[in-house]
Design an enzyme around this catalytic site. Structure first.
Site, mmCIF file in Angstrom:
data_model
loop_
_atom_site.group_PDB
_atom_site.id
_atom_site.type_symbol
_atom_site.label_atom_id
_atom_site.label_comp_id
_atom_site.label_asym_id
_atom_site.label_seq_id
_atom_site.Cartn_x
_atom_site.Cartn_y
_atom_site.Cartn_z
ATOM 1 N N GLU A 1 0.807 -1.215 0.000
ATOM 2 C CA GLU A 1 0.000 0.000 0.000
ATOM 3 C C GLU A 1 0.841 1.267 0.000
ATOM 4 O O GLU A 1 0.379 2.333 0.421
ATOM 5 C CB GLU A 1 -0.949 -0.019 1.183
ATOM 6 C CG GLU A 1 -1.859 -1.235 1.150
ATOM 7 C CD GLU A 1 -3.079 -1.080 2.012
ATOM 8 O OE1 GLU A 1 -3.526 0.056 2.213
ATOM 9 O OE2 GLU A 1 -3.577 -2.100 2.496
ATOM 10 N N THR B 1 -5.569 -3.496 5.566
ATOM 11 C CA THR B 1 -4.224 -3.016 5.346
ATOM 12 C C THR B 1 -3.727 -2.155 6.469
ATOM 13 O O THR B 1 -3.091 -1.147 6.258
ATOM 14 C CB THR B 1 -4.163 -2.219 4.055
ATOM 15 O OG1 THR B 1 -5.310 -1.373 4.019
ATOM 16 C CG2 THR B 1 -4.166 -3.097 2.851
#
Length: 391
Positions: A140, A305
Site C-alpha cells: 500500500e 491493510t
C-alpha cells in the site's frame, strides 16, 4: 486475515473479544484461508525482515535481528493446516516498510522468504518448522520496483517445492492499483482480494454504477492478467469498526455476494478484515459463508491493510485477518472404492466453486473435492457410484 487484532485495537476495553490464537479460528469450517499479517518490514536489523502480530507474539527477536521468535505458534499453524486450512504470510500492510531498490534485491528477498516461512532453512524461522502455504502481497505504498522479479523468483522456488503453494495480492479497488498494479499485469497470481472499502468504489456504493467497479476487475482477470483463471474476491470490512468506510450489514452483503457471483465468472469468494472483527460482530464470517454457500460458492476471506503494534494500536481497513484463499490450480485424481452412494448429491457445475470435502456427481459417478476448485472438470478412473475420488 489474522494477526493484527483489529477489533482489540479499536475496542481496547472489550478484552473478551480481542484476537485469539490462530487455532481458535480453525475450529469450524467457516474460514478456509488465513493470511497471517504482517511481515511489515522487508529489511530490518541484520538484513532480515520483521513480522508484527500485535498481541499474538510479544516475544523478543532472534539475536542480531528484529524477527520475533514466535516458534510457539508453529504447532497451532500445523493444527490449522491439518484441519484443511490454508495459511500464508502477508507482506506489507498500510504502515509497512516494504519495497526494493532493484530486481536483484527482490530476487534475493524471495529466497529469504522461502527460507524463513516456506520450505527453506534458517536459524531465524519465526514459526519454527511449520511451513506456510504461500505469500500474500498487501502493498500500500512505495515504488513497484522489484515486485515482478520477486514473484517470479518465488514461483520458481515454489515450482520445486513439495506441496501446492499460492500467491495472492490485496489491491485497493480503484483500478489500476497504484502500488501493485504493474506487477499484477506482469506475472500470474492465484487470486486478488480487492479491497472494496476506504475508497469511492467501496461496498457502500454498490448501487452506484459510476463507483462500484467489480466488473472492471472481472475484465482485467479475463483479458489482462497473465493467469486468465485468476479469481477475484470481494474484500470487505467485517464490522463497522474494521474500516473507515465500506461496511454493509450481513443481509445487504449477502445480496451483493449472490448478485456478483451470478454475474461474474471470475468471482472467487469474499475476503474479510479481519477475523477478530468478524467474530465480535455476531460471527459476520458465518453470515458471509452462508451467503456464499447459498449461491453455490463456499469461499470466505479476510483482509485489511493496517498494521497494529504489539500493544494493539492499529487502524483497520485493508488486508489481514482470516480468509478463504482461492486455489487456481491444476488438479489430479485417484480412485478409491468406498461403497458410497450418489443419492442426494448435486450434479457438478462449471459455475460453482467447491472446497475441500465438497461432493458432486459427474457422469453418474461420485467425486469429492481435494481442495478449492472452480470450473475444473472431474477426471480420473472411477467405478460407477461405488467410487469416491478426490479431485
Amino acid at each position: 486475515y489474522w494477526g493484527q487484532d483489529s477489533y482489540g485495537a479499536n475496542n481496547p476495553s472489550d478484552t473478551t473479544n480481542w484476537q485469539q490464537p490462530i487455532s481458535y479460528y480453525c475450529n469450524d469450517d467457516t474460514i478456509d484461508t488465513f493470511p497471517i499479517a504482517f511481515l511489515d518490514q522487508f529489511f530490518a536489523t541484520g538484513g532480515l525482515p520483521s513480522i508484527n502480530l500485535a498481541n499474538s507474539c510479544p516475544n523478543p527477536p532472534f539475536p542480531g535481528t528484529s524477527m520475533p521468535n514466535c516458534t510457539f505458534l508453529g504447532p497451532d499453524i500445523e493444527a490449522c493446516q491439518a484441519a484443511g486450512k490454508i495459511l500464508t504470510i502477508s507482506l506489507g500492510g498500510a504502515t509497512g516498510s516494504a519495497g526494493f531498490s532493484n530486481d536483484s534485491q527482490a530476487q534475493a528477498f524471495a529466497q529469504t522468504v522461502w527460507d524463513l516461512f516456506l520450505e527453506g532453512s534458517s536459524p531465524d524461522r519465526p514459526f519454527g518448522s511449520a511451513v506456510l502455504d504461500g505469500v500474500d502481497l498487501d502493498i500500500e505504498g512505495g515504488s513497484q520496483t522489484g515486485y515482478t522479479a520477486f514473484v517470479t523468483a518465488l514461483r520458481t522456488l515454489m515450482a520445486n517445492g513439495r506441496k501446492q503453494y499460492y500467491i495472492t495480492a490485496a489491491p485497493q479497488c480503484p483500478y489500476p492499483d497504484a502500488y501493485i498494479g504493474t506487477t499484477l499485469n506482469a506475472v500470474g497470481f492465484d487470486a486478488v482480494y480487492v479491497q472494496f472499502y476506504n475508497n469511492y468504489c467501496g461496498l457502500n456504493n454498490y448501487n452506484n454504477a459510476n463507483a462500484w467497479d467489480f466488473g472492471t476487475w472481472d475484465n482485467w482477470a479475463k483479458t489482462v492478467s497473465p493467469n486468465r483463471s485468476i479469481k477475484v474476491y470481494i474484500g470487505a470490512p467485517a464490522s463497522s469498526s474494521a474500516a473507515g468506510s465500506g461496511y454493509v450489514d450481513a443481509s445487504t452483503f449477502a445480496t451483493i455476494i449472490q448478485q456478483t457471483q451470478s454475474q461474474y465468472s471470475s468471482f472467487g469468494g469474499v475476503m474479510l478484515w479481519d477475523a477478530s472483527q468478524a467474530y465480535a460482530n455476531s460471527r459476520y464470517d458465518k453470515a458471509v459463508k452462508n451467503a456464499l454457500t447459498a449461491g453455490g460458492t463456499v469461499v470466505a476471506t479476510s483482509a485489511s491493510t493496517s498494521t497494529a503494534t504489539a500493544t494493539t494500536t492499529s487502524t483497520g481497513g485493508s488486508v489481514t485477518a482470516a480468509t478463504v484463499t482461492t486455489a487456481t490450480t491444476t488438479t489430479s485424481s485417484t480412485a478409491s472404492a468406498t461403497g458410497t452412494s450418489c443419492s442426494g448429491v448435486s450434479v457438478w457445475s462449471s459455475t460453482v466453486a467447491y472446497v475441500s470435502g465438497s461432493q458432486v456427481t459427474y457422469n453418474g459417478q461420485l467425486w469429492t473435492a481435494k481442495w478449492w476448485t472452480y470450473n475444473d472438470v472431474p477426471g480420473g478412473k472411477l467405478v460407477g457410484c461405488t467410487s469416491r475420488t478426490p479431485y
